[in-house]
Design an enzyme around this catalytic site. Structure first.
Site, PDB file in Angstrom:
ATOM      1  CD  GLU A  94      -6.896  -5.194   4.146  1.00 52.56           C
ATOM      2  OE1 GLU A  94      -6.108  -5.792   4.708  1.00 52.56           O
ATOM      3  OE2 GLU A  94      -6.599  -5.278   2.699  1.00 52.56           O
ATOM      4  CG  ASP A 144      -5.104  -0.247   7.000  1.00 51.11           C
ATOM      5  OD1 ASP A 144      -4.224  -0.529   7.558  1.00 51.11           O
ATOM      6  OD2 ASP A 144      -5.723  -1.234   6.349  1.00 51.11           O
ATOM      7  CG  PHE A 194       0.258  -3.470   9.389  1.00 51.57           C
ATOM      8  CD1 PHE A 194       1.522  -4.160   9.277  1.00 51.57           C
ATOM      9  CD2 PHE A 194      -0.777  -4.276   9.345  1.00 51.57           C
ATOM     10  CE1 PHE A 194       1.659  -5.494   9.270  1.00 51.57           C
ATOM     11  CE2 PHE A 194      -0.865  -5.599   9.150  1.00 51.57           C
ATOM     12  CZ  PHE A 194       0.411  -6.395   9.207  1.00 51.57           C
ATOM     13  CB  SER A 195      -1.755   0.988   5.678  1.00 51.16           C
ATOM     14  OG  SER A 195      -1.035   0.256   4.555  1.00 51.16           O
ATOM     15  CD1 TRP A 215      -4.091  -7.504  -0.300  1.00 51.12           C
ATOM     16  CD2 TRP A 215      -2.444  -8.614  -0.328  1.00 51.12           C
ATOM     17  NE1 TRP A 215      -3.236  -6.680   0.458  1.00 51.12           N
ATOM     18  CE2 TRP A 215      -2.144  -7.294   0.517  1.00 51.12           C
ATOM     19  CE3 TRP A 215      -1.025  -9.335  -0.290  1.00 51.12           C
ATOM     20  CZ2 TRP A 215      -1.007  -6.907   0.990  1.00 51.12           C
ATOM     21  CZ3 TRP A 215       0.075  -8.767   0.207  1.00 51.12           C
ATOM     22  CH2 TRP A 215       0.093  -7.644   0.977  1.00 51.12           C
ATOM     23  CD  GLN A 275       2.276  -1.259   5.114  1.00 55.68           C
ATOM     24  OE1 GLN A 275       2.231  -2.242   5.718  1.00 55.68           O
ATOM     25  NE2 GLN A 275       2.809  -0.160   5.932  1.00 55.68           N
ATOM     26  CG  ASP A 312      -1.623  -1.222   1.602  1.00 55.56           C
ATOM     27  OD1 ASP A 312      -1.636  -2.220   0.728  1.00 55.56           O
ATOM     28  OD2 ASP A 312      -2.025  -1.290   2.747  1.00 55.56           O
TER      29      ASP A 312
HETATM   30  C1  FRU Z   1      -3.804  -3.852   2.584  1.00 58.44           C
HETATM   31  C2  FRU Z   1      -3.072  -4.155   3.898  1.00 58.44           C
HETATM   32  C3  FRU Z   1      -3.530  -3.340   5.341  1.00 58.44           C
HETATM   33  C4  FRU Z   1      -2.281  -3.432   6.130  1.00 58.44           C
HETATM   34  C5  FRU Z   1      -1.184  -3.554   5.294  1.00 58.44           C
HETATM   35  C6  FRU Z   1      -0.184  -4.473   5.567  1.00 58.44           C
HETATM   36  O1  FRU Z   1      -3.203  -4.246   1.684  1.00 58.44           O
HETATM   37  O2  FRU Z   1      -3.500  -5.506   4.129  1.00 58.44           O
HETATM   38  O3  FRU Z   1      -4.756  -3.562   5.759  1.00 58.44           O
HETATM   39  O4  FRU Z   1      -2.180  -2.372   7.023  1.00 58.44           O
HETATM   40  O5  FRU Z   1      -1.701  -4.165   4.020  1.00 58.44           O
HETATM   41  O6  FRU Z   1       0.926  -4.545   4.796  1.00 58.44           O
END
Ligand code: FRU
Length: 493
Positions: free
Chosen positions: A230, A176, A101-102, A316, A61, A45
């Site tokens: 997310e 997030d 994380f994000s 994903w 990320q 992300d």
């Molecule tokens: C979305 C996600 C977020 C999380 C991040 C982890 O792609 O799953 O919810 O913060 O990636 O890398």
């Protein structure tokens, strides 16, 4: 404080494939030439996008030691034009509270947090701590919200020593944070955090970015719930006639319209505390399979006035196995969002930013149905003259990427587009409904490993990654008249 390597290894979901001594050339097979990529290794992300003092910041990320997902860091890049990027050192590393994380960044111009000064306001990042050990131990409260700040334009970062700023209330997916300053008719302003909480959005408010109070939840019955919610975003957007609505983005994985990851959005009103949605149909920002977790820049000057967006150009379903080694994943083209009224409803249109014009190296008008491509980085501006049309890219190796409009449906067929066998289902046909009766314009951006199709200036968008076995050399068109243009583009690297 950096946590020991052993802990990092434990925190890692998959064993990292460590890439050593690989120098990025930015010219490798499939390396996008006008999209952002990390120099090496894994990216997902986009995070913390904020404009300040002439620079657009892009964090992301990042797993710096492997080309698959692992303990997350925030990578960092800056740009003065959103087209050319300078890679910066990693901004945020995992610490004893978890991996990073994000999340989002804001400029605390009024120093509500007390972390900056009037001369050097703090750039404040709010992100999710993911405590992988807590997860392994079977706890449910392993995601919390943390904060870090920089008073030197994002060059160096300090973690807030009272972290986490928002504890977990006992919910497995709690992440997030997208933070913005919200003023309403009855309120002088406060920070609002829009948070993804399993299958709902929770809003929190704060006067200072540090103390957060729960405001409300949003999860209408009819929304898309095919996967976990997310990476949300919340912002006002105005039509060309000056009508303002609030927009709520929610990325969802899986459950997208063509499988896997995608971003749904809601249009309504935000009163400073809760979001009231107006129409009750599921809306998708992009019908392609490869635009996920996208959010918008904060602090873009009012004199600019645009709502600028970028997404992660992958899914994903196959992100970790796409056929690249040195780096994995790119961002979408930056896009400018518009609110468009269609009959009695509103949609969010997204068009590529006009700054991209600077990388046009040559342009040619054409009316032919078949043309040879003389470069591999292409932008097409096409005007359909028929109700149905076809655009086909091909090469001597027999690869074909086909975009078709039939009736009120647009499809992209990547089943023969090149390499597809790295993931079952990658080589499929993706569909999108065309809501507008007339298609007036088709804009297509072809990079080495992606295609982005914008119908009517982004009223309908399809973003797809592709891996042709050799560059496409031939373009075949049906359903278009004499006023089409092809631009060849320069590499941004
Ligand atoms: C979305 C996600 C977020 C999380 C991040 C982890 O792609 O799953 O919810 O913060 O990636 O890398």
């Amino acid at each position: 404080m950096a946590i020991p390597a052993l802990l990092l290894a434990i925190a890692c979901a998959k064993e990292p494939t460590v890439i050593t001594e690989t120098e990025p050339e930015f010219n490798e097979t499939y390396r996008p030439q006008f999209h952002f990529t990390p120099p090496t290794n894994w990216m997902n992300d986009p995070n913390g996008m904020v404009y300040y003092d002439g620079e657009y910041h892009l964090f992301y990320q990042h797993h710096p030691n492997s080309n698959v997902w692992g303990p997350m860091h925030w990578g960092h890049a800056v740009s003065t034009d959103l087209v050319h990027w300078q890679h910066m050192p990693i901004a945020l590393e995992p610490d004893s509270l978890g991996t990073i994380f994000s999340g989002s960044s804001v400029m605390d111009i009024n120093n509500t947090s007390g972390l900056g000064t009037a001369e050097a306001p703090a750039m404040v990042a709010l992100y999710t701590y993911h405590d992988a050990e807590g997860e392994k131990a079977g706890r449910v409260d392993y995601q919390t919200q943390g904060m870090a700040y920089s008073t030197d334009k994002g060059r160096s970062w300090t973690k807030y020593d009272g972290n986490p700023v928002l504890e977990n209330p006992g919910i497995r997916d709690f992440r997030d944070p997208k933070v913005s300053w919200v003023e309403t008719a009855t309120d002088e302003g406060k920070w609002i955090m829009t948070l993804a909480v399993k299958d709902k959005i929770s809003f929190y408010s704060s006067p200072n970015l540090i103390d957060w109070t729960f405001e409300s939840d949003f999860n209408p019955d009819w929304a898309a719930y095919g996967g976990v919610w997310e990476c949300p975003d919340l912002f006002p957007l105005t039509t060309a006639d000056g009508e303002e609505k609030w927009v709520l983005f929610v990325s969802i994985n899986p459950g997208g319209p063509n499988g896997g990851s995608a971003t749904q959005y809601f249009i309504g009103d935000f009163d400073g505390s809760s979001f009231q949605v107006e129409s009750s149909d599921v809306k998708w920002l992009d019908y392609g399979t490869d635009n996920y977790a996208g959010v918008t820049w904060s602090n873009v000057p009012e004199s600019d006035g645009r709502r600028l967006f970028i997404g992660w150009m992958s899914n994903w379903q196959y992100a970790t196995v796409v056929p690249t080694e040195v780096w994995r994943s790119a961002t979408t083209l930056p896009r400018s969002l518009r609110l468009v009224k269609q009959e009695n409803d509103f949609i969010v249109a997204s068009a590529p930013i006009t700054e991209l014009e600077q990388i046009i190296t040559s342009s040619k008008s054409f009316s032919e149905k078949e043309i040879k491509l003389t470069g591999e980085l292409v932008e097409l501006e096409l005007q359909p003259t028929e109700k149905e049309f076809t655009v086909e890219f091909s090469n001597a190796a027999g690869d074909r990427l086909v975009i078709i409009k039939r009736g009120d449906e647009l499809t992209i067929d990547r089943s023969k587009s090149g390499k597809i066998d790295f993931s079952e289902g990658f080589g499929s046909v993706h569909q999108a409904p065309i809501l507008s009766n007339d298609v007036n314009s088709v804009n297509i951006f072809l990079d080495r490993s992606s295609i982005e199709v914008f119908i009517n200036d982004g009223e309908l968008v399809m973003t797809e990654i592709i891996f042709p076995t050799e560059p496409y050399t031939q373009l075949n068109l049906q359903g278009f008249g004499s006023s089409n243009t092809i631009h060849y583009l320069a590499s941004i690297w």
